[in-house]
Enzyme design. Structure first.
Site, mmCIF file in Angstrom:
data_model
loop_
_atom_site.group_PDB
_atom_site.id
_atom_site.type_symbol
_atom_site.label_atom_id
_atom_site.label_comp_id
_atom_site.label_asym_id
_atom_site.label_seq_id
_atom_site.Cartn_x
_atom_site.Cartn_y
_atom_site.Cartn_z
ATOM 1 N N ILE A 1 43.366 33.115 53.436
ATOM 2 C CA ILE A 1 43.411 34.574 53.384
ATOM 3 C C ILE A 1 42.244 35.160 54.175
ATOM 4 O O ILE A 1 42.414 36.100 54.960
ATOM 5 C CB ILE A 1 43.403 35.063 51.928
ATOM 6 C CG1 ILE A 1 44.722 34.711 51.256
ATOM 7 C CG2 ILE A 1 43.150 36.570 51.853
ATOM 8 C CD1 ILE A 1 44.733 34.942 49.752
ATOM 9 N N ARG B 1 39.537 37.883 42.624
ATOM 10 C CA ARG B 1 39.683 38.005 41.179
ATOM 11 C C ARG B 1 38.646 38.997 40.679
ATOM 12 O O ARG B 1 37.520 39.065 41.204
ATOM 13 C CB ARG B 1 39.494 36.651 40.480
ATOM 14 C CG ARG B 1 40.645 35.682 40.699
ATOM 15 C CD ARG B 1 41.900 36.156 40.013
ATOM 16 N NE ARG B 1 42.988 35.189 40.074
ATOM 17 C CZ ARG B 1 43.969 35.207 40.958
ATOM 18 N NH1 ARG B 1 43.979 36.154 41.895
ATOM 19 N NH2 ARG B 1 44.933 34.293 40.932
ATOM 20 N N ASP C 1 41.619 45.608 44.419
ATOM 21 C CA ASP C 1 42.956 45.295 43.913
ATOM 22 C C ASP C 1 42.880 44.556 42.593
ATOM 23 O O ASP C 1 43.880 44.433 41.893
ATOM 24 C CB ASP C 1 43.723 44.449 44.931
ATOM 25 C CG ASP C 1 45.147 44.168 44.480
ATOM 26 O OD1 ASP C 1 45.882 45.147 44.214
ATOM 27 O OD2 ASP C 1 45.526 42.980 44.376
ATOM 28 N N GLU D 1 41.704 43.399 33.367
ATOM 29 C CA GLU D 1 43.102 43.692 33.704
ATOM 30 C C GLU D 1 44.000 43.442 32.489
ATOM 31 O O GLU D 1 43.755 42.534 31.709
ATOM 32 C CB GLU D 1 43.569 42.790 34.855
ATOM 33 C CG GLU D 1 42.890 43.066 36.180
ATOM 34 C CD GLU D 1 43.369 42.139 37.287
ATOM 35 O OE1 GLU D 1 44.384 41.441 37.095
ATOM 36 O OE2 GLU D 1 42.728 42.109 38.333
ATOM 37 N N HIS E 1 46.415 44.998 41.143
ATOM 38 C CA HIS E 1 46.624 43.573 41.431
ATOM 39 C C HIS E 1 47.982 43.332 42.094
ATOM 40 O O HIS E 1 48.784 42.510 41.650
ATOM 41 C CB HIS E 1 46.508 42.747 40.147
ATOM 42 C CG HIS E 1 46.136 41.309 40.420
ATOM 43 N ND1 HIS E 1 45.421 40.541 39.527
ATOM 44 C CD2 HIS E 1 46.398 40.495 41.478
ATOM 45 C CE1 HIS E 1 45.260 39.321 40.023
ATOM 46 N NE2 HIS E 1 45.847 39.271 41.203
#
Length: 310
Positions: free
Chosen positions: A153, A230, A254, A259, A277
């Site tokens: 990524i 994360r 994000d 969460e 997310h």
């Protein structure tokens, strides 16, 4: 007879239908359904599909004596008890590479949105506010971008940044073989060098609060942070303080601690852009991830090596 598969994450009807051609599905995307399914069907379950956030505990594995294969849908697997699984001889796989493009796209979208202040400008326009009363925002192009975690990524983020004439450097525990980008072996030095800091490192205990107050101070009052890894990697309290007090200019997140609820310390700040997310989710990415899971699971039950092992 098709192997019994426990699915612990939300999946659309089409994805479940494709998986059900090869597996007997038990669908348990909520905590209550998960507990009930493991208690009722655990003895027969041979495979589990989860993700890094939802995970699978050692205790849950031990309630499934026939379990022989566990897969994360995406690349992350930090909450899967992998050491216990390997001790039991359970095969492990993830979705490495299936949503890299989507996550990298989203990282650049967050960067553009927060640097150019797109959400606030959208709101101002709807309220009839013209540009002359708004402060100018900096250009995105021609700056310096530091990547924390140069995996696949991170490499794709770097490739996209090159299209904006952005100079890129990165920090890993060690240089990545074959990477032509500048390597900075100290995270604080990378932050000091950067105008933008994009976090793309794995989660888990090794990276807990890696981005702390000292890193944010090194990034500085003109710096912007983007996190698509994360939530645990960024110290929320330190970030909230930095955003509220001009320690850094802004952030695009994000992922975040706690969460699915966004941190209350961040929600009222106008210099942070939040998304729930979703960086790794698109119809194309989900299709690729599900196809990868089906291929890996089919290969496992045929006695073959999986394509993306953990």
């Amino acid at each position: 007879m098709k192997p019994s598969l426990l699915i612990l994450i939300p999946l659309g009807d089409d994805s479940r239908a494709r998986i059900s051609a090869s597996f007997d599905i038990h669908y348990a995307p909520t905590h209550e359904a998960r507990v009930q399914s493991i208690a009722k069907e655990g003895a027969a379950i041979r495979a589990v599909l989860t993700n890094g956030t939802t995970g699978l505990t050692a205790d849950e594995m031990d309630q499934m004596p026939a379990l022989e294969f566990v897969s994360a849908l995406g690349a992350g697997y930090e909450n899967i008890a992998t050491t216990h699984a390997k001790a039991r001889g359970i095969g492990l796989a993830n979705g490495a590479g299936t949503n890299d493009d989507c996550v990298a796209d989203h990282a650049l979208a967050l960067l553009l949105a927060v640097v150019r202040d797109v959400p606030q400008r959208d709101r101002a326009t709807r309220e009839g506010i013209w540009r002359d009363t708004l402060p100018m925002r900096p250009s995105v192009s021609g700056k310096r971008l530091g990547i924390v975690g140069l995996g696949n990524i991170g490499l794709k983020v770097a490739r996209r940044a090159a299209g904006f004439d952005i100079d890129v450097a990165y920090h890993n525990r060690k240089p990545r073989d074959g990477a032509a980008l500048r390597y900075i072996d100290n995270l604080h030095e990378l932050a000091r060098w950067s105008d933008y800091l994009v976090v793309a490192t794995p989660g888990g205990p090794a990276t807990q609060h890696l981005i702390d107050r000292a890193v944010l101070e090194a990034l500085g009052p003109k710096g912007f942070l983007v996190n698509v890894s994360r939530g645990s990697v960024v110290d929320t309290a330190a970030l909230a303080h930095a955003l509220a007090n001009g320690v850094i200019a802004g952030a695009g997140l994000d992922v975040y601690e706690g969460e699915p609820q966004p941190p209350q310390a961040l929600v009222d700040l106008t210099n942070v852009v939040l998304t729930p997310h979703v960086a790794g989710t698109s119809p194309e990415a989900i299709t690729a991830s599900v196809d990868n899971f089906i291929t890996n699971a089919t290969r496992h039950f045929a006695g073959e090596d999986v394509l993306t092992p953990i």
